[in-house]
Write a protein that holds these residues in place. Structure first.
Motif, PDB file in Angstrom:
ATOM      1  N   ASN A  49     -44.623  65.174  61.906  1.00 27.64           N
ATOM      2  CA  ASN A  49     -43.346  65.627  62.452  1.00 27.64           C
ATOM      3  C   ASN A  49     -42.198  65.420  61.470  1.00 27.64           C
ATOM      4  OD1 ASN A  49     -44.438  66.384  64.912  1.00 27.64           O
ATOM      5  ND2 ASN A  49     -44.162  64.357  65.782  1.00 27.64           N
ATOM      6  N   LEU A  50     -42.459  64.686  60.389  1.00 24.89           N
ATOM      7  CA  LEU A  50     -41.417  64.401  59.417  1.00 24.89           C
ATOM      8  C   LEU A  50     -41.453  65.401  58.276  1.00 24.89           C
ATOM      9  CD1 LEU A  50     -41.714  60.523  59.361  1.00 24.89           C
ATOM     10  CD2 LEU A  50     -40.223  61.949  60.765  1.00 24.89           C
ATOM     11  N   SER A  51     -40.549  65.229  57.374  1.00 26.00           N
ATOM     12  CA  SER A  51     -40.417  66.136  56.239  1.00 26.00           C
ATOM     13  C   SER A  51     -41.711  66.206  55.432  1.00 26.00           C
ATOM     14  CB  SER A  51     -39.276  65.654  55.339  1.00 26.00           C
ATOM     15  OG  SER A  51     -39.314  66.304  54.104  1.00 26.00           O
ATOM     16  N   HIS A  61     -51.112  61.773  60.491  1.00 18.78           N
ATOM     17  CA  HIS A  61     -51.312  61.297  61.864  1.00 18.78           C
ATOM     18  C   HIS A  61     -50.350  60.141  62.105  1.00 18.78           C
ATOM     19  CE1 HIS A  61     -53.532  57.875  60.215  1.00 18.78           C
ATOM     20  NE2 HIS A  61     -54.225  58.733  59.500  1.00 18.78           N
ATOM     21  N   SER A  62     -50.424  59.551  63.244  1.00 20.04           N
ATOM     22  CA  SER A  62     -49.502  58.462  63.579  1.00 20.04           C
ATOM     23  C   SER A  62     -49.712  57.272  62.660  1.00 20.04           C
ATOM     24  CB  SER A  62     -49.700  58.029  65.032  1.00 20.04           C
ATOM     25  OG  SER A  62     -49.299  59.067  65.887  1.00 20.04           O
ATOM     26  N   MET A  63     -48.588  56.730  62.218  1.00 20.60           N
ATOM     27  CA  MET A  63     -48.603  55.590  61.313  1.00 20.60           C
ATOM     28  C   MET A  63     -47.640  54.528  61.841  1.00 20.60           C
ATOM     29  SD  MET A  63     -50.716  56.377  58.862  1.00 20.60           S
ATOM     30  CE  MET A  63     -50.326  55.140  57.661  1.00 20.60           C
ATOM     31  N   PRO A  64     -47.888  53.248  61.507  1.00 22.38           N
ATOM     32  CA  PRO A  64     -46.998  52.188  61.989  1.00 22.38           C
ATOM     33  C   PRO A  64     -45.658  52.186  61.253  1.00 22.38           C
ATOM     34  CG  PRO A  64     -48.675  51.267  60.556  1.00 22.38           C
ATOM     35  CD  PRO A  64     -49.009  52.727  60.736  1.00 22.38           C
ATOM     36  N   GLN A 118     -45.212  43.134  54.843  1.00 23.29           N
ATOM     37  CA  GLN A 118     -46.037  42.119  54.187  1.00 23.29           C
ATOM     38  C   GLN A 118     -47.028  41.467  55.135  1.00 23.29           C
ATOM     39  OE1 GLN A 118     -43.381  39.400  52.175  1.00 23.29           O
ATOM     40  NE2 GLN A 118     -43.426  40.665  50.339  1.00 23.29           N
ATOM     41  N   VAL A 119     -46.688  41.370  56.418  1.00 27.85           N
ATOM     42  CA  VAL A 119     -47.584  40.642  57.328  1.00 27.85           C
ATOM     43  C   VAL A 119     -48.425  41.533  58.222  1.00 27.85           C
ATOM     44  CG1 VAL A 119     -46.186  38.531  57.340  1.00 27.85           C
ATOM     45  CG2 VAL A 119     -45.781  40.284  59.067  1.00 27.85           C
ATOM     46  N   SER A 120     -47.993  42.779  58.457  1.00 34.14           N
ATOM     47  CA  SER A 120     -48.818  43.625  59.315  1.00 34.14           C
ATOM     48  C   SER A 120     -48.903  45.072  58.855  1.00 34.14           C
ATOM     49  CB  SER A 120     -48.304  43.589  60.761  1.00 34.14           C
ATOM     50  OG  SER A 120     -47.084  44.286  60.879  1.00 34.14           O
ATOM     51  N   GLY A 121     -48.106  45.444  57.922  1.00 36.07           N
ATOM     52  CA  GLY A 121     -48.140  46.802  57.414  1.00 36.07           C
ATOM     53  C   GLY A 121     -47.271  47.757  58.211  1.00 36.07           C
ATOM     54  N   CYS A 122     -46.579  48.600  57.507  1.00 36.14           N
ATOM     55  CA  CYS A 122     -45.818  49.700  58.095  1.00 36.14           C
ATOM     56  C   CYS A 122     -45.448  50.630  56.952  1.00 36.14           C
ATOM     57  CB  CYS A 122     -44.586  49.223  58.853  1.00 36.14           C
ATOM     58  SG  CYS A 122     -43.251  48.601  57.848  1.00 36.14           S
ATOM     59  N   VAL A 123     -45.114  51.870  57.298  1.00 34.89           N
ATOM     60  CA  VAL A 123     -44.810  52.849  56.257  1.00 34.89           C
ATOM     61  C   VAL A 123     -43.323  53.139  56.145  1.00 34.89           C
ATOM     62  CG1 VAL A 123     -47.098  53.900  56.336  1.00 34.89           C
ATOM     63  CG2 VAL A 123     -45.249  54.832  57.776  1.00 34.89           C
ATOM     64  N   GLY A 124     -42.495  52.434  56.924  1.00 31.90           N
ATOM     65  CA  GLY A 124     -41.053  52.624  56.821  1.00 31.90           C
ATOM     66  C   GLY A 124     -40.348  52.346  58.129  1.00 31.90           C
ATOM     67  N   MET A 125     -39.139  52.876  58.225  1.00 28.83           N
ATOM     68  CA  MET A 125     -38.307  52.692  59.420  1.00 28.83           C
ATOM     69  C   MET A 125     -37.938  54.053  59.988  1.00 28.83           C
ATOM     70  SD  MET A 125     -34.558  50.888  59.863  1.00 28.83           S
ATOM     71  CE  MET A 125     -35.082  49.230  60.276  1.00 28.83           C
ATOM     72  N   VAL A 126     -37.962  54.150  61.318  1.00 27.33           N
ATOM     73  CA  VAL A 126     -37.486  55.351  62.000  1.00 27.33           C
ATOM     74  C   VAL A 126     -36.290  54.992  62.869  1.00 27.33           C
ATOM     75  CG1 VAL A 126     -39.691  56.571  62.034  1.00 27.33           C
ATOM     76  CG2 VAL A 126     -39.068  55.114  63.953  1.00 27.33           C
ATOM     77  N   VAL A 127     -35.445  55.990  63.050  1.00 28.35           N
ATOM     78  CA  VAL A 127     -34.267  55.860  63.899  1.00 28.35           C
ATOM     79  C   VAL A 127     -34.166  57.129  64.732  1.00 28.35           C
ATOM     80  CG1 VAL A 127     -31.747  55.684  63.955  1.00 28.35           C
ATOM     81  CG2 VAL A 127     -33.022  54.545  62.141  1.00 28.35           C
ATOM     82  N   ALA A 143     -36.015  64.707  60.376  1.00 31.28           N
ATOM     83  CA  ALA A 143     -37.206  65.527  60.598  1.00 31.28           C
ATOM     84  C   ALA A 143     -36.801  66.996  60.659  1.00 31.28           C
ATOM     85  CB  ALA A 143     -37.885  65.105  61.895  1.00 31.28           C
ATOM     86  N   PRO A 144     -37.624  67.885  60.126  1.00 28.90           N
ATOM     87  CA  PRO A 144     -37.263  69.306  60.101  1.00 28.90           C
ATOM     88  C   PRO A 144     -37.000  69.895  61.492  1.00 28.90           C
ATOM     89  CG  PRO A 144     -39.198  68.899  58.735  1.00 28.90           C
ATOM     90  CD  PRO A 144     -38.895  67.624  59.465  1.00 28.90           C
ATOM     91  N   ASP A 145     -37.791  69.515  62.471  1.00 24.62           N
ATOM     92  CA  ASP A 145     -37.648  70.089  63.812  1.00 24.62           C
ATOM     93  C   ASP A 145     -36.801  69.245  64.748  1.00 24.62           C
ATOM     94  OD1 ASP A 145     -39.250  72.189  62.994  1.00 24.62           O
ATOM     95  OD2 ASP A 145     -41.098  71.238  63.702  1.00 24.62           O
ATOM     96  N   ASN A 146     -36.359  68.074  64.281  1.00 22.46           N
ATOM     97  CA  ASN A 146     -35.559  67.184  65.118  1.00 22.46           C
ATOM     98  C   ASN A 146     -34.578  66.436  64.216  1.00 22.46           C
ATOM     99  OD1 ASN A 146     -34.434  65.299  66.797  1.00 22.46           O
ATOM    100  ND2 ASN A 146     -36.356  64.407  67.488  1.00 22.46           N
ATOM    101  N   PRO A 147     -33.380  66.965  64.035  1.00 25.69           N
ATOM    102  CA  PRO A 147     -32.430  66.340  63.102  1.00 25.69           C
ATOM    103  C   PRO A 147     -31.940  64.963  63.546  1.00 25.69           C
ATOM    104  CG  PRO A 147     -31.413  68.189  64.256  1.00 25.69           C
ATOM    105  CD  PRO A 147     -32.855  68.194  64.629  1.00 25.69           C
ATOM    106  N   LEU A 148     -32.257  64.559  64.778  1.00 29.01           N
ATOM    107  CA  LEU A 148     -31.847  63.228  65.247  1.00 29.01           C
ATOM    108  C   LEU A 148     -32.938  62.186  65.036  1.00 29.01           C
ATOM    109  CD1 LEU A 148     -29.887  64.125  68.505  1.00 29.01           C
ATOM    110  CD2 LEU A 148     -29.037  63.847  66.160  1.00 29.01           C
ATOM    111  N   LEU A 149     -34.107  62.608  64.583  1.00 31.24           N
ATOM    112  CA  LEU A 149     -35.184  61.687  64.212  1.00 31.24           C
ATOM    113  C   LEU A 149     -35.114  61.511  62.708  1.00 31.24           C
ATOM    114  CD1 LEU A 149     -37.762  60.029  64.791  1.00 31.24           C
ATOM    115  CD2 LEU A 149     -39.049  62.159  64.479  1.00 31.24           C
TER     116      LEU A 149
END
Length: 172
Positions: free
Chosen positions: A73-75, A87-90, A125-134, A153-159
């Protein structure tokens, strides 16, 4: 320069907690969250909230939670650049960020956002994630986050999303 301290909601004194009742950022939903819900969510491990304190009063806060985001759903540029699966990522979700109207446009929001981004590095560092979403409340909020490097996000400018490598570069 504005002198504030940043503290977890759970570590505020009774006097500091009492000031949440007078907090007003101009957005009733954000005010209500701090006044009525944040402490409950903290106790139930739903979110963690962190407060900016000036002279023993809450002048701003942000809340974080763990989440997943469907990367597709992101760029597409981000997916390709960072070789992310589709697919879904943390991620860490910045659930709320609000500044009392008496402290707006004084750099408090920036300090809170920087603190939140540092916490993303700790999570990675302790559990893994690929970034921050707002999920921005409106286009003005989206513009604010984009000024710091979040990509909509291309289809949702507020994400909005900031990949972990971008966050790491900010603090390198």
């Amino acid at each position: 320069m504005l002198q504030i301290t940043l503290q977890p909601l759970s570590q505020l004194t009774a006097e500091q907690l009492a000031t949440k009742n007078s907090f007003d950022c101009g957005q009733p939903a954000l005010n209500n969250y701090l006044i009525n819900t944040a402490k409950q969510h903290d106790t139930k491990n739903i979110t963690r909230s962190f407060c900016a304190i000036k002279e023993d009063s809450i002048i701003g806060y942000y809340s974080l939670s763990n989440a997943t985001v469907d990367i597709s759903n992101l760029s597409p540029e981000i997916t390709k650049r960072y070789k992310l699966p589709k697919h879904s990522m943390p991620v860490v979700r910045l659930c709320r960020l609000a500044i009392d109207s008496t402290a707006q446009r004084q750099g408090v929001g920036e300090k809170l956002l920087i603190d939140a981004l540092k916490k993303v590095l700790s999570v990675a560092q302790v559990s893994g994630c690929v970034g921050m979403v707002v999920d921005a409340k409106d286009h003005a909020a989206a513009d604010y986050y984009q000024a710091y490097g979040f990509v909509s996000a291309p289809d949702n400018p507020l994400l909005l999303f900031m990949p972990l490598p971008t966050i790491q570069q900010l603090f390198a």
